[in-house]
Design a protein around this motif. Sequence first.
Motif, mmCIF file in Angstrom:
data_model
loop_
_atom_site.group_PDB
_atom_site.id
_atom_site.type_symbol
_atom_site.label_atom_id
_atom_site.label_comp_id
_atom_site.label_asym_id
_atom_site.label_seq_id
_atom_site.Cartn_x
_atom_site.Cartn_y
_atom_site.Cartn_z
ATOM 1 N N GLU A 29 0.809 -1.197 0.000
ATOM 2 C CA GLU A 29 0.000 0.000 0.000
ATOM 3 C C GLU A 29 0.853 1.262 0.000
ATOM 4 O O GLU A 29 1.954 1.282 0.555
ATOM 5 N N CYS A 87 1.111 7.984 -5.827
ATOM 6 C CA CYS A 87 1.090 6.984 -4.754
ATOM 7 C C CYS A 87 0.353 5.695 -5.118
ATOM 8 O O CYS A 87 -0.286 5.077 -4.263
ATOM 9 N N LYS A 88 0.471 5.311 -6.361
ATOM 10 C CA LYS A 88 -0.052 4.025 -6.816
ATOM 11 C C LYS A 88 1.135 3.150 -7.200
ATOM 12 O O LYS A 88 1.952 3.546 -8.023
ATOM 13 N N ASN A 118 2.362 2.648 -10.793
ATOM 14 C CA ASN A 118 2.966 3.763 -11.505
ATOM 15 C C ASN A 118 4.420 4.020 -11.123
ATOM 16 O O ASN A 118 5.024 4.958 -11.631
#
Length: 129
Positions: free
Chosen positions: A46, A111-112, A115
């Motif tokens: 996460e 924040c993925k 990516n």
Amino acid sequence: QVQLVESGGGLVQPGGSLRLSCAASGFTFDYYHIGWFRQAPGKEREGVSCISSSSRSGGRTYYADSVKGRFTISRDNAKKAVYLQMNSLKPEDTAVYYCARQEITGGAPMCKAANMDYWGKGTLVTVSS
């Protein structure tokens, strides 16, 4: 070569603090968004906190709801470093924490994990009494 090296992890009691560091090299640091991610056993990786490029997008920050108000992200472009100050730590914060660089793609959300194009090896944070 692009390198991201985390440090600062360790064992801390609930309510304690740690400061993680991410040292970057091999690329034009200020052009990139950098993020901290974590992965606990049996859980998905996460996004914890991310910070955008200072020169391209003004150093905007993102925090996951679970850490908002407790963690603070910052960057020092002269030192090519990103920091994560973690306060009021909880047992559920226990995880391997990774530093990562976001690929330059127009319009991509911050924040993925999908990516991010380069990752450090991680540093273990254990919150336990």
